[in-house]
Structure formats: C-alpha cells, structure tokens
Scaffold this active site. Structure first.
Site, PDB file in Angstrom:
ATOM      1  N   MET A  94       0.835  -1.201   0.000  1.00  0.00           N
ATOM      2  CA  MET A  94       0.000   0.000   0.000  1.00  0.00           C
ATOM      3  C   MET A  94       0.873   1.256   0.000  1.00  0.00           C
ATOM      4  O   MET A  94       0.408   2.344   0.360  1.00  0.00           O
ATOM      5  CB  MET A  94      -0.950   0.003   1.197  1.00  0.00           C
ATOM      6  CG  MET A  94      -2.023  -1.059   1.117  1.00  0.00           C
ATOM      7  SD  MET A  94      -3.537  -0.641   2.000  1.00  0.00           S
ATOM      8  CE  MET A  94      -2.944  -0.398   3.656  1.00  0.00           C
ATOM      9  N   GLY A  95       2.151   1.102  -0.401  1.00  0.00           N
ATOM     10  CA  GLY A  95       3.021   2.255  -0.472  1.00  0.00           C
ATOM     11  C   GLY A  95       3.598   2.615   0.886  1.00  0.00           C
ATOM     12  O   GLY A  95       3.615   1.813   1.812  1.00  0.00           O
TER      13      GLY A  95
ATOM     14  N   GLU B  34      12.012  -0.273   5.103  1.00  0.00           N
ATOM     15  CA  GLU B  34      12.980  -1.355   4.977  1.00  0.00           C
ATOM     16  C   GLU B  34      12.320  -2.738   4.934  1.00  0.00           C
ATOM     17  O   GLU B  34      12.837  -3.665   4.317  1.00  0.00           O
ATOM     18  CB  GLU B  34      13.991  -1.300   6.129  1.00  0.00           C
ATOM     19  CG  GLU B  34      14.994  -0.163   6.015  1.00  0.00           C
ATOM     20  CD  GLU B  34      15.889  -0.312   4.794  1.00  0.00           C
ATOM     21  OE1 GLU B  34      16.179  -1.455   4.397  1.00  0.00           O
ATOM     22  OE2 GLU B  34      16.293   0.720   4.239  1.00  0.00           O
TER      23      GLU B  34
ATOM     24  N   HIS C  12       9.444  -3.464   3.462  1.00  0.00           N
ATOM     25  CA  HIS C  12       9.050  -3.665   2.064  1.00  0.00           C
ATOM     26  C   HIS C  12      10.272  -3.945   1.192  1.00  0.00           C
ATOM     27  O   HIS C  12      10.236  -4.806   0.304  1.00  0.00           O
ATOM     28  CB  HIS C  12       8.330  -2.425   1.532  1.00  0.00           C
ATOM     29  CG  HIS C  12       7.035  -2.105   2.186  1.00  0.00           C
ATOM     30  ND1 HIS C  12       6.876  -1.045   3.034  1.00  0.00           N
ATOM     31  CD2 HIS C  12       5.830  -2.725   2.130  1.00  0.00           C
ATOM     32  CE1 HIS C  12       5.628  -0.992   3.462  1.00  0.00           C
ATOM     33  NE2 HIS C  12       4.973  -2.017   2.935  1.00  0.00           N
TER      34      HIS C  12
ATOM     35  N   LYS D 208       5.192  -9.989   9.818  1.00  0.00           N
ATOM     36  CA  LYS D 208       4.540  -9.108  10.792  1.00  0.00           C
ATOM     37  C   LYS D 208       3.024  -9.219  10.670  1.00  0.00           C
ATOM     38  O   LYS D 208       2.306  -9.201  11.667  1.00  0.00           O
ATOM     39  CB  LYS D 208       4.974  -7.657  10.600  1.00  0.00           C
ATOM     40  CG  LYS D 208       4.341  -6.698  11.617  1.00  0.00           C
ATOM     41  CD  LYS D 208       4.869  -5.291  11.453  1.00  0.00           C
ATOM     42  CE  LYS D 208       4.309  -4.632  10.212  1.00  0.00           C
ATOM     43  NZ  LYS D 208       2.847  -4.309  10.371  1.00  0.00           N
TER      44      LYS D 208
ATOM     45  N   GLN E 249      -2.697 -12.132   8.100  1.00  0.00           N
ATOM     46  CA  GLN E 249      -2.893 -11.931   6.663  1.00  0.00           C
ATOM     47  C   GLN E 249      -2.247 -13.053   5.866  1.00  0.00           C
ATOM     48  O   GLN E 249      -2.832 -13.566   4.901  1.00  0.00           O
ATOM     49  CB  GLN E 249      -2.313 -10.587   6.245  1.00  0.00           C
ATOM     50  CG  GLN E 249      -2.363 -10.336   4.745  1.00  0.00           C
ATOM     51  CD  GLN E 249      -1.895  -8.942   4.383  1.00  0.00           C
ATOM     52  OE1 GLN E 249      -2.679  -8.008   4.336  1.00  0.00           O
ATOM     53  NE2 GLN E 249      -0.604  -8.792   4.137  1.00  0.00           N
TER      54      GLN E 249
ATOM     55  N   SER F   9       4.409   1.207   8.129  1.00  0.00           N
ATOM     56  CA  SER F   9       4.101   2.537   7.603  1.00  0.00           C
ATOM     57  C   SER F   9       3.433   3.401   8.657  1.00  0.00           C
ATOM     58  O   SER F   9       3.559   4.630   8.647  1.00  0.00           O
ATOM     59  CB  SER F   9       3.201   2.408   6.369  1.00  0.00           C
ATOM     60  OG  SER F   9       3.832   1.636   5.365  1.00  0.00           O
TER      61      SER F   9
END
Length: 286
Positions: A29-30, A34, A36, A148, A152, A185
C-alpha cells in the site's frame, strides 16, 4: 516502469511469460520502508521479473480508520522499487480496480474471525478481494508478504489454496528498527514519546520467546506475562494479546503442543501497532 492500467500489466506479463520468465509479485500500500525493501529484494533474487503494486486499498479500511490520511508518495515509492531492482510498479486508481456496481466479495471463514479480523470487521474481506484481483491481473509465480502481518499470511494462503491460484505465498521474517520496533508505515504516526513506549511490544514478545525456549508450555501463562508487561507501559492501550495455533489461529488453552503464534495489537495514542513471534516446540520463526 510505472503502470496505471490492468491491460498494460497483462500485456507485459504475457510477454514475460512468452520468454519463459518466472514472475515475483510484492503487493504493497506504499509508504515503503525497509520491511518492504527486504521483500522486494528477495523477490528480485528469486525471480526473473518482479512487479510491485502500490495501491491504498479502500475496501480493507473500516469507516473510522485512516484511509484518507494513509501516507501516499508514489514518486518516492517508485524510486525505492527501482533501487531494489523491480521491473514494474502497478499503481492504479481505485476506479481501475473497482467498478461502481460491483457485486462480488471474497470471504475466508474461520481464520478471519479472530485477532485483527475480530477487531476490524470486513478488513480481511477487503484484503482478499483486492489480492484476488491482483493475482488474476499479475498472474505471478510467487507473492511475498511480511511475517509481521501473520494473520494476513495465513488468510491469503488459505484463499490461494481454496481458489486454486497458481501462486506460492512466501512469508519473510519481520524487519525491525534498531530498537526492536517492527517496521510499519504507521510508525510515522507516532510521536517520539509514543515510539519509545512502543518498544515494549518487541521486549515483551522477546521475553515470551525466551520463556518458551526455556521450556514454558502454558499458553495462559505466556499470554498473561505478555499482557502484564505491555500494560505496565502507561502509553500502551491493549487491543488484544493472544496465543493461537499457528495453522488455524484458534486460541490455545492449556499446554502448547503445536506451533503457536503469540500476537499482539496495541494502541499508542491513536496509532494501532501489531507484532508477533512464532514458536514451537521444535519450530522457531522470528
């Protein structure tokens, strides 16, 4: 290259498939960090071509959550993807993925009724819907997610299995900041005082892991120890602390005889952070 439309992605993938290339996919989701970047670099190392998506998915946010304020900076995200060696970044507008009269949902029962699913009704339906679309569009061989977001990962693996998507779901270890805070994020929302307080998450989970490694097998005791340590931090407000079965995510009562996930969700101010460790009894994954 930066791609905005579904047809452009499909045309690119068709060409890569004709060349016999394996394709890795990293959905994001942008607001890349680090964590990502570690996924992007792993995907680049393990595949011939890599696509990342940058899309703040509206269907996975609740009515009082932070969809409107979620950080967006596509130019920075695109530059980071390029630096990691990603071949293409898919950055659609919501209207490109979601028709106004859509009538299809994707729901995984059981795994979505606990942990974050119980606290954020409909969240995983939105996750599964957008990933179903993205898997269909990108047609990857492998898709990469961070440990993390352990729930999901479990939900996506079940969806992929049940719907026969031909994609391997790969979970990579949690990437942490120097003090131990799991990179997210949403860390950008924290004040300096809240960020220091949030270090209690990794501290309490690390102590739980040490206790289990030393032979502790009472799920109730581990749950209580983690909750007590977090509650001792004045700025922390616990959403949940759970010890659940690693496979079906059901709460463990009594002794731990199978791999377990020790998962927490805690508010610091208005910011909700999650973290976890996996143990058991012969398996350990950070």
């Amino acid at each position: 290259m930066l791609i905005k439309t579904i047809e452009e992605v499909r045309a690119l993938v068709r060409e890569w498939k004709k060349q016999g290339c394996s394709i890795g996919f990293v959905p994001t989701m942008g607001a890349l960090h680090e964590g990502h970047l570690s996924l992007l670099k792993q995907a680049v190392a393990e595949n011939d071509r890599v696509i990342a998506s940058v899309f703040v998915n509206p269907t996975q946010f609740g009515p009082n959550e932070d969809y409107a304020s979620y950080p967006r900076d596509i130019q920075t995200d695109y530059s980071l993807c390029q630096s990691a060696g990603v071949d293409a970044v898919f950055h659609p507008e919501p209207e490109e993925l979601y028709l106004p009269n859509r009538a299809t949902t994707v729901h995984v029962t059981g795994l979505t009724d606990v942990l974050c699913g119980a606290k954020r009704p409909g969240h995983f339906d939105g996750v599964c819907l957008v990933l179903s679309k993205l898997f269909s569009i990108v047609n990857p061989d492998r898709a990469y997610f961070g440990q993390k977001d352990a729930q999901q990962v479990a939900v996506v693996r079940r969806m992929v299995r049940d719907l026969n998507f031909g994609v391997d779901v790969i979970a990579s270890p949690i990437v942490r900041e120097a003090g131990g805070l799991a990179r997210s994020s949403r860390n950008a929302y924290l004040s300096a005082e809240e960020k220091a307080a949030a270090l209690v998450l990794n501290r309490s989970l690390s102590r739980a892991l040490q206790a289990m490694q030393s032979g502790e097998r009472s799920a109730d005791l581990i749950r209580r120890q983690v909750a007590d340590q977090i509650a001792a931090e004045p700025l922390a407000r616990i959403d949940y602390v759970e010890v659940v079965d690693f496979e079906d995510l059901r709460p463990v009562q009594g002794p731990m005889t199978r791999p377990v996930l020790v998962a927490v969700a805690v508010f610091f101010g208005t910011t909700r952070l999650i973290d976890n460790v996996v143990f058991g009894p012969e398996l350990e994954v950070r």
